[in-house]
Enzyme design. Structure first.
Site, PDB file in Angstrom:
ATOM      1  N   SER A 116      10.767  -3.101 -18.361  1.00 30.81           N
ATOM      2  CA  SER A 116      10.511  -1.788 -18.965  1.00 30.81           C
ATOM      3  C   SER A 116      11.369  -1.591 -20.201  1.00 30.81           C
ATOM      4  CB  SER A 116      10.843  -0.705 -17.932  1.00 30.81           C
ATOM      5  OG  SER A 116      10.906   0.567 -18.541  1.00 30.81           O
TER       6      SER A 116
ATOM      7  N   GLY B 105      17.564  13.173 -18.565  1.00 31.86           N
ATOM      8  CA  GLY B 105      17.408  11.717 -18.596  1.00 31.86           C
ATOM      9  C   GLY B 105      16.400  11.219 -19.612  1.00 31.86           C
TER      10      GLY B 105
ATOM     11  N   LEU C  32       0.816  -1.221   0.000  1.00 30.98           N
ATOM     12  CA  LEU C  32       0.000   0.000   0.000  1.00 30.98           C
ATOM     13  C   LEU C  32       0.852   1.275   0.000  1.00 30.98           C
ATOM     14  CD1 LEU C  32      -2.874  -1.066   2.452  1.00 30.98           C
ATOM     15  CD2 LEU C  32      -2.847  -1.174  -0.041  1.00 30.98           C
TER      16      LEU C  32
ATOM     17  N   LYS D 117      15.846  -2.696 -13.144  1.00 32.73           N
ATOM     18  CA  LYS D 117      15.132  -3.534 -14.127  1.00 32.73           C
ATOM     19  C   LYS D 117      16.133  -4.416 -14.875  1.00 32.73           C
ATOM     20  CE  LYS D 117      10.995  -2.243 -13.156  1.00 32.73           C
ATOM     21  NZ  LYS D 117      10.091  -3.161 -12.447  1.00 32.73           N
TER      22      LYS D 117
ATOM     23  N   TYR E 216      16.730   3.317 -11.024  1.00 34.63           N
ATOM     24  CA  TYR E 216      15.495   2.584 -11.335  1.00 34.63           C
ATOM     25  C   TYR E 216      15.714   1.679 -12.544  1.00 34.63           C
ATOM     26  CZ  TYR E 216      11.232   1.734 -13.939  1.00 34.63           C
ATOM     27  OH  TYR E 216      10.274   1.121 -14.685  1.00 34.63           O
TER      28      TYR E 216
END
Ligand code: UD1
Length: 339
Positions: free
Chosen positions: A125, A297, A34, A154, A150
């Site tokens: 991704s 980026g 959550l 991945k 991030y």
């Protein structure tokens, strides 16, 4: 009835996938901490499917809790969405991202090996491609050095999966998403980011509904036809369906290798200004926006070659970007009681 654990199942893509899984006849168990979702998303899932998935609030970084879940619950497959996904936040707090996105994968995979859960779908991704030399991007395009922690999580996650598939009975599929947008047609579920939206479409809908003064378009001097960046915007319901197909492929043992990757996109690139214009047109609303500097980026242009997913999975998108923008707007108005 096969049991599927959906981690991050109350999040944006997770909740849409939980719906598609239930509609395809799977029993769904959801774990979510959550941190970026609300408990009432469960009610949305029930409103659409008539079935309440089993839910447990678990932080996957707590190894004991993960072990305990798998001691108490038997599952046949896992779709792993739970992760942090804000690029800027990951630059500021890389350790949080390495913990949230990598420790959790490790703990889950330990349980897969221990309990012989062999079917694993991973939420990857198109960020792994960086700015590719050739467009559209095929799955064979080289993985480029990550532009953010991030993105690095991945890439590392995919490498972990390769190694674990090699060393165990695990079979895994990484689905490399392009840009998911839109909401379920029922508007019972949709995208509801906590805080200021980082992504384009929620920022557009929140601006249109009056929560934000104006949208900043990050750059109009890129080498693209209208100068703004190009992305491949895919309807979240199409994306969710692909997860069910990929998981079924593993259950049916139709996969050709222990580890496979697929692009999930439409194959069509749209610029930021095209998205803005399409949103205004399809919803008959005027959007307040201004052109500002480029966002650090950002890659210039990315869109998917979708032929592998079409040929191997038999999946392609059915919905248009306009449908996605229309549903996103209906969802935003509903959430803000502006219908
Ligand atoms: C980003 C990440 C991607 C990640 C995804 C998850 C980068 C380079 N990519 O995708 O790895 O998987 O988020 O959330 O960071 N835009 C505006 N104004 C805004 C917001 C966005 O002009 O207020 C533009 C961006 O410059 C970009 C496009 O809209 O050209 C899409 O942006 P966004 O929705 O943030 O997605 P990505 O950057 O493609």
């Amino acid at each position: 009835m096969r049991k599927v654990l959906v981690t991050g199942g109350l999040g944006y893509i997770g909740s849409h996938t939980a719906v598609e899984l239930q509609e395809a006849g799977f029993e769904v168990l959801i774990i979510d901490d959550l941190s970026n979702a609300e408990l009432n998303v469960l009610d949305g899932i029930v409103a659409i499917t008539g079935t309440r998935p089993h839910f447990e609030k678990i932080d996957l970084r707590v190894k004991n809790d993960v072990e305990d879940f798998f001691r108490r619950n038997k599952v046949d497959g896992i779709i792993h969405f739970a992760a942090s996904k804000a690029v800027g936040e990951s630059v500021e707090n890389p350790l949080l991202y390495y913990e949230n996105n990598l420790h959790t994968l490790n703990y889950l995979l330990q349980q897969c090996v221990k309990h012989n859960i062999d079917n694993f779908i991973f939420s990857s991704s198109c960020t792994v491609y960086g700015q590719p030399d050739e467009l559209p991007i095929t799955e064979d395009a080289p993985v480029q050095p990550a532009m953010s922690p991030y993105g690095n999580t991945k890439q590392i996650s995919e490498e972990i999966l390769v190694d674990v598939c090699h060393a165990s009975n695990l079979q895994a599929i990484s689905l490399r998403y392009f840009n998911p947008i839109g909401a379920h047609d029922s508007t019972e579920i949709g995208e509801l980011p906590k805080g200021t939206p980082q992504n384009l479409v929620p920022f557009i809908t929140q601006t249109a509904v009056g929560l934000r003064d104006e949208l900043s378009v990050f750059g109009d001097d890129y080498p693209t036809p209208d100068g703004s960046c190009i992305r491949d915007y895919i309807h979240v319901v199409d994306l969710a369906e692909a997860h069910v197909i990929a998981l079924q492929r593993l259950f049916d043992k139709k996969n050709e290798q222990d580890y496979e990757v697929f692009n999930l996109g439409t194959g069509r690139g749209s610029s930021v200004l095209e998205v803005v214009n399409a949103f205004e047109k399809v919803n008959s609303v005027k959007l307040n926006y201004k052109i500002v500097d480029r966002r650090p980026g950002d890659v210039i242009s990315v869109y998917a070659d979708t032929s592998k997913a079409a040929e191997v999975l038999g999946w392609k998108t059915k919905k248009t970007m306009e449908e996605a923008l229309e549903s996103a707007w209906r969802w935003e108005k509903k959430v803000r009681n502006k219908q």
